[in-house]
Scaffold this motif. Structure first.
Motif, PDB file in Angstrom:
ATOM      1  N   VAL A  26       0.837  -1.203   0.000  1.00  0.00           N
ATOM      2  CA  VAL A  26       0.000   0.000   0.000  1.00  0.00           C
ATOM      3  C   VAL A  26       0.869   1.248   0.000  1.00  0.00           C
ATOM      4  O   VAL A  26       0.592   2.223  -0.726  1.00  0.00           O
ATOM      5  N   THR A  27       1.946   1.228   0.774  1.00  0.00           N
ATOM      6  CA  THR A  27       2.860   2.375   0.820  1.00  0.00           C
ATOM      7  C   THR A  27       3.464   2.652  -0.543  1.00  0.00           C
ATOM      8  O   THR A  27       3.472   3.798  -1.027  1.00  0.00           O
ATOM      9  N   ALA A  28       3.955   1.613  -1.203  1.00  0.00           N
ATOM     10  CA  ALA A  28       4.593   1.787  -2.506  1.00  0.00           C
ATOM     11  C   ALA A  28       3.590   2.233  -3.560  1.00  0.00           C
ATOM     12  O   ALA A  28       3.895   3.086  -4.414  1.00  0.00           O
ATOM     13  N   GLU A  29       2.380   1.676  -3.506  1.00  0.00           N
ATOM     14  CA  GLU A  29       1.372   1.981  -4.524  1.00  0.00           C
ATOM     15  C   GLU A  29       0.883   3.419  -4.449  1.00  0.00           C
ATOM     16  O   GLU A  29       0.445   3.993  -5.458  1.00  0.00           O
ATOM     17  N   HIS A  30       0.982   4.015  -3.264  1.00  0.00           N
ATOM     18  CA  HIS A  30       0.413   5.352  -3.074  1.00  0.00           C
ATOM     19  C   HIS A  30       1.470   6.386  -2.691  1.00  0.00           C
ATOM     20  O   HIS A  30       1.196   7.316  -1.924  1.00  0.00           O
ATOM     21  N   GLY A  31       2.661   6.228  -3.254  1.00  0.00           N
ATOM     22  CA  GLY A  31       3.655   7.289  -3.214  1.00  0.00           C
ATOM     23  C   GLY A  31       4.483   7.408  -1.968  1.00  0.00           C
ATOM     24  O   GLY A  31       5.241   8.383  -1.819  1.00  0.00           O
ATOM     25  N   GLY A  32       4.392   6.456  -1.066  1.00  0.00           N
ATOM     26  CA  GLY A  32       5.174   6.530   0.160  1.00  0.00           C
ATOM     27  C   GLY A  32       6.510   5.827   0.043  1.00  0.00           C
ATOM     28  O   GLY A  32       6.832   5.216  -0.985  1.00  0.00           O
ATOM     29  N   THR A  33       7.308   5.918   1.078  1.00  0.00           N
ATOM     30  CA  THR A  33       8.604   5.243   1.132  1.00  0.00           C
ATOM     31  C   THR A  33       8.664   4.394   2.402  1.00  0.00           C
ATOM     32  O   THR A  33       8.074   4.748   3.419  1.00  0.00           O
ATOM     33  N   TRP A  34       9.387   3.301   2.303  1.00  0.00           N
ATOM     34  CA  TRP A  34       9.500   2.361   3.433  1.00  0.00           C
ATOM     35  C   TRP A  34      10.956   2.303   3.849  1.00  0.00           C
ATOM     36  O   TRP A  34      11.818   1.919   3.064  1.00  0.00           O
ATOM     37  N   ASP A  35      11.238   2.666   5.069  1.00  0.00           N
ATOM     38  CA  ASP A  35      12.615   2.726   5.559  1.00  0.00           C
ATOM     39  C   ASP A  35      13.025   1.378   6.159  1.00  0.00           C
ATOM     40  O   ASP A  35      13.446   1.286   7.308  1.00  0.00           O
ATOM     41  N   TRP A  51      -0.959   3.452  13.240  1.00  0.00           N
ATOM     42  CA  TRP A  51      -0.065   3.112  12.121  1.00  0.00           C
ATOM     43  C   TRP A  51      -0.529   3.729  10.812  1.00  0.00           C
ATOM     44  O   TRP A  51       0.290   4.059   9.949  1.00  0.00           O
ATOM     45  N   ALA A  52      -1.839   3.904  10.649  1.00  0.00           N
ATOM     46  CA  ALA A  52      -2.326   4.552   9.432  1.00  0.00           C
ATOM     47  C   ALA A  52      -1.860   6.004   9.376  1.00  0.00           C
ATOM     48  O   ALA A  52      -1.429   6.500   8.319  1.00  0.00           O
ATOM     49  N   ALA A  53      -1.924   6.697  10.514  1.00  0.00           N
ATOM     50  CA  ALA A  53      -1.453   8.082  10.581  1.00  0.00           C
ATOM     51  C   ALA A  53       0.059   8.150  10.355  1.00  0.00           C
ATOM     52  O   ALA A  53       0.568   9.059   9.682  1.00  0.00           O
ATOM     53  N   TYR A  54       0.787   7.182  10.909  1.00  0.00           N
ATOM     54  CA  TYR A  54       2.243   7.148  10.732  1.00  0.00           C
ATOM     55  C   TYR A  54       2.614   6.997   9.257  1.00  0.00           C
ATOM     56  O   TYR A  54       3.519   7.687   8.758  1.00  0.00           O
ATOM     57  N   LEU A  55       1.926   6.111   8.552  1.00  0.00           N
ATOM     58  CA  LEU A  55       2.228   5.925   7.131  1.00  0.00           C
ATOM     59  C   LEU A  55       1.931   7.191   6.327  1.00  0.00           C
ATOM     60  O   LEU A  55       2.641   7.509   5.367  1.00  0.00           O
ATOM     61  N   ALA A  56       0.900   7.916   6.731  1.00  0.00           N
ATOM     62  CA  ALA A  56       0.551   9.148   6.022  1.00  0.00           C
ATOM     63  C   ALA A  56       1.538  10.272   6.321  1.00  0.00           C
ATOM     64  O   ALA A  56       1.997  10.969   5.405  1.00  0.00           O
ATOM     65  N   THR A  57       1.875  10.447   7.580  1.00  0.00           N
ATOM     66  CA  THR A  57       2.671  11.620   7.981  1.00  0.00           C
ATOM     67  C   THR A  57       4.173  11.372   7.933  1.00  0.00           C
ATOM     68  O   THR A  57       4.943  12.266   7.572  1.00  0.00           O
ATOM     69  N   GLU A  58       4.609  10.163   8.284  1.00  0.00           N
ATOM     70  CA  GLU A  58       6.038   9.877   8.365  1.00  0.00           C
ATOM     71  C   GLU A  58       6.590   9.199   7.123  1.00  0.00           C
ATOM     72  O   GLU A  58       7.766   9.359   6.793  1.00  0.00           O
ATOM     73  N   ARG A  59       5.763   8.440   6.419  1.00  0.00           N
ATOM     74  CA  ARG A  59       6.242   7.699   5.261  1.00  0.00           C
ATOM     75  C   ARG A  59       5.688   8.238   3.952  1.00  0.00           C
ATOM     76  O   ARG A  59       5.982   7.711   2.885  1.00  0.00           O
ATOM     77  N   GLY A  60       4.877   9.283   4.022  1.00  0.00           N
ATOM     78  CA  GLY A  60       4.468   9.995   2.824  1.00  0.00           C
ATOM     79  C   GLY A  60       3.431   9.326   1.957  1.00  0.00           C
ATOM     80  O   GLY A  60       3.328   9.636   0.760  1.00  0.00           O
ATOM     81  N   VAL A  61       2.628   8.412   2.517  1.00  0.00           N
ATOM     82  CA  VAL A  61       1.570   7.793   1.721  1.00  0.00           C
ATOM     83  C   VAL A  61       0.524   8.856   1.394  1.00  0.00           C
ATOM     84  O   VAL A  61       0.027   9.549   2.292  1.00  0.00           O
ATOM     85  N   ARG A  62       0.162   8.978   0.126  1.00  0.00           N
ATOM     86  CA  ARG A  62      -0.694  10.083  -0.328  1.00  0.00           C
ATOM     87  C   ARG A  62      -2.169   9.707  -0.266  1.00  0.00           C
ATOM     88  O   ARG A  62      -2.898   9.738  -1.259  1.00  0.00           O
ATOM     89  N   LEU A  63      -2.582   9.331   0.911  1.00  0.00           N
ATOM     90  CA  LEU A  63      -3.979   9.027   1.195  1.00  0.00           C
ATOM     91  C   LEU A  63      -4.275   9.456   2.627  1.00  0.00           C
ATOM     92  O   LEU A  63      -3.368   9.478   3.473  1.00  0.00           O
TER      93      LEU A  63
END
Length: 218
Positions: A26-35, A51-63
């Protein structure tokens, strides 16, 4: 010993890798990065909103976080469609503990996945309290879900045994004042300094009965 409280992911179900794979996709599909493993470990123990908020704010998922959570949970439900990946001796370990005292589930998984595991395994007849941290306050390492489980059972947290596999999960149970049995996750080993604070360390949940035997002896 008033009760035994089990974590779900990594203790009864070998699902941490599945969570990791679905969230990464999901992260890769929607523009985020995985460290790498740093992201994996950061997410372990978080409640769904966290974790949903973390993926949006810290990993840049565009949703928005709600959409991220929906996509990931839907992906997990699909992966569970043929049955959850139960760990060896998981069902019997819960049933054996339930013959001694009340048992509960205190998990970071969403309620729908917890309910599905209990339904498929038939454990819903012995597990009367099954709580998700997304409904009880802060996620692990906060003690909220463990304290809520003890309260629901009418148990003293200090007289409860908690069974955990991850760094944040062990911390949560320790913060709740429980007797902690660590079952280190083979895929994502917990911090050794945190594991050292557990009352005992076992290599599989099937070994839990031996420890409970020792607690039961006068």
């Amino acid at each position: 010993m008033d009760a035994v409280v089990f974590d779900l992911d990594g203790v009864l179900v070998d699902s941490e890798q599945t969570w990791d794979e679905v969230r990464r996709a999901v992260t890769a599909e929607h523009g985020g990065t995985w460290d790498g493993e740093r992201t994996t470990r950061a997410l372990m123990g978080m409640s769904t909103p966290e974790w949903a908020a973390y993926l949006a704010t810290e990993r840049g998922v565009r949703l928005p976080p709600d959409a991220i959570a929906e996509l990931v949970v839907d992906g997990m439900v699909r992966r569970y469609a043929e049955g959850p990946p139960l760990l060896p001796d998981a069902v019997e370990a819960v049933r054996a503990a339930a013959r001694r005292c009340p048992v509960a589930i205190a998990s970071s998984s969403p309620p729908a996945l917890i309910a599905e595991v209990l339904r498929v395994t038939g454990l819903d007849d012995v597990v009367k309290v099954a709580l998700s941290s997304e409904l009880t306050g802060a996620g692990k390492p906060a003690p909220d879900v463990y304290l809520a489980a003890a309260k629901a059972l009418g148990a003293d947290p200090a007289a409860c045994v908690a069974v955990e596999d991850s760094t944040n999960g062990i911390k949560a149970a320790l913060n709740a004042g429980m007797i902690v049995v660590a079952v280190p996750n083979a895929h994502f080993p917990p911090d050794p300094q945190v594991v050292a604070q557990a009352a005992t360390v076992i290599s599989g949940v099937g070994q839990l009965s031996t420890f409970l035997d020792g607690l039961s002896r006068p």
